[in-house]
Scaffold this motif. Sequence first.
Motif, PDB file in Angstrom:
ATOM      1  N   PRO A 146      27.507 -43.403 -32.090  1.00 37.84           N
ATOM      2  CA  PRO A 146      28.033 -41.574 -32.169  1.00 37.84           C
ATOM      3  C   PRO A 146      27.304 -41.212 -30.571  1.00 37.84           C
ATOM      4  N   GLU A 147      26.229 -41.555 -30.751  1.00 34.66           N
ATOM      5  CA  GLU A 147      25.160 -40.543 -29.997  1.00 34.66           C
ATOM      6  C   GLU A 147      25.953 -41.150 -28.154  1.00 34.66           C
ATOM      7  N   ALA A 148      26.515 -42.465 -28.284  1.00 38.34           N
ATOM      8  CA  ALA A 148      26.634 -42.551 -26.827  1.00 38.34           C
ATOM      9  C   ALA A 148      28.096 -42.019 -26.103  1.00 38.34           C
ATOM     10  N   LEU A 149      29.059 -42.171 -27.807  1.00 37.06           N
ATOM     11  CA  LEU A 149      30.384 -41.036 -27.245  1.00 37.06           C
ATOM     12  C   LEU A 149      30.833 -40.119 -26.529  1.00 37.06           C
ATOM     13  N   GLN A 150      29.338 -39.009 -27.219  1.00 38.97           N
ATOM     14  CA  GLN A 150      29.203 -37.494 -27.051  1.00 38.97           C
ATOM     15  C   GLN A 150      29.900 -37.737 -26.129  1.00 38.97           C
ATOM     16  N   VAL A 153      33.866 -37.140 -24.758  1.00 37.88           N
ATOM     17  CA  VAL A 153      35.048 -36.890 -25.530  1.00 37.88           C
ATOM     18  C   VAL A 153      35.714 -36.391 -24.705  1.00 37.88           C
ATOM     19  N   GLY A 154      35.262 -35.274 -23.976  1.00 36.76           N
ATOM     20  CA  GLY A 154      35.538 -34.633 -22.621  1.00 36.76           C
ATOM     21  C   GLY A 154      36.981 -35.547 -21.894  1.00 36.76           C
ATOM     22  N   ILE A 155      36.221 -36.654 -21.875  1.00 34.35           N
ATOM     23  CA  ILE A 155      36.975 -37.500 -21.083  1.00 34.35           C
ATOM     24  C   ILE A 155      38.378 -38.009 -21.232  1.00 34.35           C
ATOM     25  N   GLY A 333      41.432 -23.873 -20.440  1.00 35.60           N
ATOM     26  CA  GLY A 333      40.425 -24.725 -19.002  1.00 35.60           C
ATOM     27  C   GLY A 333      38.913 -25.678 -20.017  1.00 35.60           C
ATOM     28  N   GLU A 334      39.064 -24.704 -20.972  1.00 39.96           N
ATOM     29  CA  GLU A 334      37.753 -25.597 -22.186  1.00 39.96           C
ATOM     30  C   GLU A 334      38.014 -26.577 -22.548  1.00 39.96           C
ATOM     31  N   LEU A 335      37.173 -27.966 -22.492  1.00 37.02           N
ATOM     32  CA  LEU A 335      37.180 -29.075 -22.587  1.00 37.02           C
ATOM     33  C   LEU A 335      37.369 -28.701 -25.109  1.00 37.02           C
ATOM     34  N   LEU A 336      37.078 -30.416 -25.550  1.00 39.20           N
ATOM     35  CA  LEU A 336      37.342 -30.471 -26.425  1.00 39.20           C
ATOM     36  C   LEU A 336      35.627 -30.660 -26.506  1.00 39.20           C
ATOM     37  N   THR A 337      34.752 -30.795 -27.696  1.00 40.43           N
ATOM     38  CA  THR A 337      33.952 -31.045 -27.273  1.00 40.43           C
ATOM     39  C   THR A 337      33.240 -31.736 -29.197  1.00 40.43           C
ATOM     40  N   TRP A 338      32.415 -32.408 -29.174  1.00 38.03           N
ATOM     41  CA  TRP A 338      31.457 -33.343 -30.027  1.00 38.03           C
ATOM     42  C   TRP A 338      32.172 -32.751 -31.139  1.00 38.03           C
TER      43      TRP A 338
END
Length: 483
Positions: A146-150, A153-155, A333-338
């Motif tokens: 999970p820490e690496a995948l955070q 999320v934007g991509i 324009g704001e992207l989703l986050t973790w």
Amino acid sequence: MELFFLALLLCIFVILLVSLSFQLLYFNKSSVLAGTLPPGKTGWPVIGETLEFLSTGWKGHPEKFIFDRMSKYSSSVFKTHLLMEKSAVFCGATGNKFLFSNENKLVQVWWPNSIKKIFPSNLTQNFSINEQGIKIRRLLPNFLKPEALQRYVGIMDKIAQRHFATCWENKGQVQVYPLAKSYTFWLACRLFVSIEDPQHVAEFAKPFSVLAAGLISIPIDLPGTAYNRSIKASNLIRKELLRIIKQRKIDLAEGKASPTQDILSHMLLTSDESGKFIHDLEIASNILGLLVGGHDTASSACTSIVKFLAELPQVYEAVYNEQMEIAKSKSAGELLTWYDLRKMKYSWNVACEVLRLAPPLQGAFREAISDLNFNGFSIPKGWKLYWSSNTTHRNPECFPEPMKFDPSRFEGRGPAPYTFVPFGGGPRMCPGKEYARLEILVFMHHLVKRFKWQKIIPNEKIIVDPMPVPANGFPVKLYPHQP
């Protein structure tokens, strides 16, 4: 002429009788040597019960093969003969616990030889497919935790926006399954090997379709067969991956690529305990497996989610309300986050209930690496052992009213251990579980905030071969939300 056919039939009968006699003799001998075998039957000579095992999935009811035998022989374990192998099917949470907790102790992963020809285990060293699996699993958690995948999320959000804008918006109707495959493959290409251009992704996807068709075909390696084409497609993909690997090494050396940009960079720069780096051919084979596993199961899950939301308007409304609360909190324009994805609790409960009723992974095989005992039965070394998600997912002892769609099952502590197993369990649990959660939730977010939809084929057949796939691609009519 009649005498010829009678003689031919007699010869065939004798051959089958002799083959069956040897098979029964072997099973009886195994029973004497290993103790009491589980109850069950072995079916036809050579092919055993394989055709019936597969055909129940083709008819849309993969659980029937196992449930029929559970009621006839044993609710915990029964013997059969699958894929030309003596087999025992382990059932229920107790069976899952036994197999998952004894991984690499009493049992190990097993794949048919036909699959091994499409996915060679190791092209440079004398490693078994199990040893290679252990090796690659030591690398993946560093990238898929999970820490690496955070940071990805934007991509995922950017690609989802492009996907829905291109393939869904301004369309009166669409076929969901092909589009879900397109979305999940695009994500896998970007996050695993940094291929993002839609045209490059589309070209890269073509041999993957050929490869997938051969996985479920009759394993006859002759020119023109689906299996032969699948092997050729596999080789073609590995050649392309080797070209990408060669260029990536140059880009890393020149500082044009980042060490953390994708799984490929991670594999190229990570050494094992002895300081050795993974060979290029091995990386190509591993990336190939990840690309297949990283999009096929998720595309099946996304399609099933669309199906259930179309059938359950109250569930759809609850998912829509949750997703719109998140959408309204974002500026233009704001992207989703973790942290946005962590708020999608009800949506993930819905996805879990879909995974329970329509698991992309129906089950998997293990191999007994020593004689073992389970529930009073003895199973000899070398037997193949199969576990099935449906023996718990559709079991009223594990999930009351199992055919009722109820996302609340996953609130609080959720299901009991070893009962909810869409990602497997134990050391062999799918390392991409968290990755799948993210891509599914991002898909749900962009889908429900844009559309309602209606099934065009009310009772479209679902074929399980080996994953749940709608026979006609699941066409739906789209109703865009008004701004």
